[in-house]
Scaffold this active site. Structure first.
Site, mmCIF file in Angstrom:
data_model
loop_
_atom_site.group_PDB
_atom_site.id
_atom_site.type_symbol
_atom_site.label_atom_id
_atom_site.label_comp_id
_atom_site.label_asym_id
_atom_site.label_seq_id
_atom_site.Cartn_x
_atom_site.Cartn_y
_atom_site.Cartn_z
ATOM 1 N N CYS A 106 22.227 25.424 -3.361
ATOM 2 C CA CYS A 106 21.335 25.947 -4.397
ATOM 3 C C CYS A 106 20.037 26.368 -3.720
ATOM 4 C CB CYS A 106 21.051 24.884 -5.448
ATOM 5 S SG CYS A 106 20.333 25.596 -6.950
ATOM 6 N N CYS A 141 16.870 26.045 -5.391
ATOM 7 C CA CYS A 141 15.651 25.505 -6.005
ATOM 8 C C CYS A 141 14.841 24.573 -5.102
ATOM 9 C CB CYS A 141 15.959 24.849 -7.345
ATOM 10 S SG CYS A 141 17.078 23.466 -7.212
ATOM 11 N N CYS A 152 16.518 28.626 -9.103
ATOM 12 C CA CYS A 152 17.768 28.506 -8.340
ATOM 13 C C CYS A 152 18.246 29.838 -7.764
ATOM 14 C CB CYS A 152 18.850 27.870 -9.214
ATOM 15 S SG CYS A 152 18.364 26.255 -9.843
ATOM 16 N N LYS A 198 27.214 23.113 -16.154
ATOM 17 C CA LYS A 198 25.957 22.426 -15.856
ATOM 18 C C LYS A 198 24.971 22.788 -16.954
ATOM 19 C CE LYS A 198 22.311 21.967 -12.422
ATOM 20 N NZ LYS A 198 21.886 22.278 -11.065
ATOM 21 N N ARG A 216 14.079 16.160 -10.002
ATOM 22 C CA ARG A 216 13.139 17.221 -9.602
ATOM 23 C C ARG A 216 11.938 16.634 -8.876
ATOM 24 N NH1 ARG A 216 14.064 21.093 -14.907
ATOM 25 N NH2 ARG A 216 16.276 21.419 -14.450
ATOM 26 N N ARG A 227 15.094 26.468 -16.869
ATOM 27 C CA ARG A 227 16.350 26.968 -16.306
ATOM 28 C C ARG A 227 17.326 27.433 -17.395
ATOM 29 N NH1 ARG A 227 14.979 25.392 -11.331
ATOM 30 N NH2 ARG A 227 14.981 23.227 -10.648
ATOM 31 N N GLU A 232 33.155 28.691 -19.050
ATOM 32 C CA GLU A 232 32.547 28.613 -17.714
ATOM 33 C C GLU A 232 33.541 28.021 -16.711
ATOM 34 O OE1 GLU A 232 29.797 29.371 -16.159
ATOM 35 O OE2 GLU A 232 28.150 29.600 -17.575
ATOM 36 N N LYS A 239 28.201 18.359 -15.811
ATOM 37 C CA LYS A 239 26.925 17.717 -15.480
ATOM 38 C C LYS A 239 25.908 17.969 -16.574
ATOM 39 C CE LYS A 239 23.272 18.081 -12.149
ATOM 40 N NZ LYS A 239 22.697 18.856 -11.126
ATOM 41 N N SER A 298 20.169 11.867 -12.415
ATOM 42 C CA SER A 298 19.003 11.033 -12.137
ATOM 43 C C SER A 298 18.432 10.338 -13.379
ATOM 44 C CB SER A 298 17.922 11.874 -11.462
ATOM 45 O OG SER A 298 17.601 13.009 -12.245
ATOM 46 N N TYR A 331 24.249 7.885 -8.382
ATOM 47 C CA TYR A 331 23.286 7.057 -7.636
ATOM 48 C C TYR A 331 23.685 5.591 -7.721
ATOM 49 C CZ TYR A 331 20.882 11.460 -8.147
ATOM 50 O OH TYR A 331 20.606 12.805 -8.123
HETATM 51 C C1 PBG Z 1 19.887 21.821 -8.126
HETATM 52 C C2 PBG Z 1 20.327 20.525 -8.694
HETATM 53 C C3 PBG Z 1 19.766 19.757 -9.727
HETATM 54 C C4 PBG Z 1 20.523 18.580 -9.797
HETATM 55 C C5 PBG Z 1 21.538 18.680 -8.841
HETATM 56 N N1 PBG Z 1 21.412 19.887 -8.185
HETATM 57 C C6 PBG Z 1 18.552 19.942 -10.549
HETATM 58 C C7 PBG Z 1 18.386 21.050 -11.470
HETATM 59 O O1 PBG Z 1 19.288 21.862 -11.719
HETATM 60 O O2 PBG Z 1 17.262 21.154 -11.932
HETATM 61 C C8 PBG Z 1 20.253 17.428 -10.730
HETATM 62 C C9 PBG Z 1 20.766 16.132 -10.289
HETATM 63 C C10 PBG Z 1 20.177 14.946 -10.959
HETATM 64 O O3 PBG Z 1 19.395 15.014 -11.925
HETATM 65 O O4 PBG Z 1 20.511 13.842 -10.496
HETATM 66 N N2 PBG Z 1 20.087 22.921 -8.893
#
Ligand code: PBG
Length: 336
Positions: free
Chosen positions: A129, A131, A139, A204, A214, A226, A242, A257, A283, A322
């Site tokens: 990615c 970002c 991204c 996603k 982030r 986003r 998708e 996700k 996260s 995690y």
């Molecule tokens: C990058 C990305 C993100 C996450 C994984 N890859 C963040 C986003 O899209 O803002 C999030 C993972 C997480 O919150 O643990 N695009």
């Protein structure tokens, strides 16, 4: 007839579920879901600062760290059964085109090389990615306030190829731009990486559960959000489209996700497609459990186990979490 006899007849004809539950050996035998470390991928945030290791405030026990510290952490986890990591690179310099994302000497490429040469058996997944690498935090490339699609694919594909060249075992595009899976697939093939599979972040969602990530990856967008590329949480049929599209473009594994608010999507994806389904326990989902655990408001271990079980019960085959480290600690405590 007395009502007592009626009741007795009724009770004689009912099935007794509690018979199965009364024997714990039997309960173990017929349990439909279990937690298997082989199915877990542990995320790592790698920074380009020698000797650095700092806990992420909103994610207790998860660190931003340099390659050497990551190697130490990996070593102790591998000893207890860790099979795979996913890497996020945090470069020291960011620019408008995210050029560090495809630098052969970039932080993630160096981390892949070092980790693979130290732990050849460990499967290294590389998140693809822009970002973390762009100074605007989006991204893809931007023009004004628009995130460009097709122009960004070239950079994403370059980044995927450089990650594969560094030794990544699995490429995981998380950008949610259109047609990136097919573009990355053909770029990997052209570069001689026909056998490197793609795990696409297919469904996603534009989720508020990414907040702590982030902070960890220093990837919050500088303007806007986003929502022009990530999915609307209100939609499920769109998620299936998708996924279908990513499969057509050559995704080997599809991903949903976040995980917990989207278990219905995981379960539909599993029912509808004959593809391996991955999920990302993100996260914010981790931070909430840790915060409640630290406050003594929940039994943290039991809640984590229940959450992880729920994601596998919904039909996922592979889980990025995690909590992988928590699970390793729980198992080491009870098994060793
Ligand atoms: C990058 C990305 C993100 C996450 C994984 N890859 C963040 C986003 O899209 O803002 C999030 C993972 C997480 O919150 O643990 N695009």
């Amino acid at each position: 007839m007395s009502s007592q006899i009626l009741t007795k007849n009724y009770l004689e004809n009912t099935f007794r579920f509690r018979r199965l539950r009364s024997n714990s050996v039997l309960a173990e035998m017929y349990a439909e879901t279990s937690l298997n470390l082989n199915k877990f991928i542990y995320p790592l945030f790698i920074v380009d600062k020698l000797g650095y290791k700092e806990e992420i405030k909103s994610m207790p026990d998860i660190f931003q760290q340099d390659i050497d510290n990551a190697l130490f952490e990996i070593e102790s986890l591998v000893k207890h059964g860790l099979k795979s990591v996913i890497l996020f690179g945090i470069p020291t310099t960011k620019d408008a085109t995210g050029s560090q994302a495809y630098d052969d000497n970039g932080i993630v490429q160096r981390a892949i090389r070092k980790i693979k040469s130290t732990f050849p058996e460990l499967m290294v997944v590389s998140d693809t990615c822009l970002c973390e690498y762009t100074d605007h935090g989006h991204c893809g490339l931007i023009q004004g306030n628009t995130v460009l699609n097709d122009e960004s694919l070239v950079i994403l594909a370059k980044s995927a190829v450089s990650q594969a060249a560094a030794g990544a075992d699995l490429i995981a595009p998380s950008d949610m731009l259109d047609n990136r899976v097919g573009f990355i697939r053909s770029s990997l093939d052209d570069a001689g990486f026909k056998n490197i599979p793609i795990m696409a972040y297919s469904a996603k969602y534009a989720s508020s559960f990414y907040g702590p990530f982030r902070e960890a990856a220093q990837s919050a967008p500088m303007f806007g959000d986003r929502k022009s590329y990530q999915m609307d949480p209100r939609n499920s049929r769109e998620a299936l489209r998708e996924i279908e599209q990513d499969i057509k473009e050559g995704a080997d594994i599809i991903m949903v996700k976040p995980a917990l608010s989207y278990l219905d999507i995981i379960s539909q994806a599993k029912a509808k497609f004959n593809h391996p389904v991955a999920a990302y326990n993100v996260s914010g989902e981790y931070s909430m459990v840790k915060a409640a655990g630290r406050n003594g408001w929940i039994n943290e271990e039991l809640v984590i186990r229940e959450i992880l079980i729920s994601i596998f019960r919904s039909g996922c085959d592979i889980l990025i979490s995690y909590h992988t480290k928590d699970l390793i600690n729980f198992l080491a405590k009870t098994n060793i």
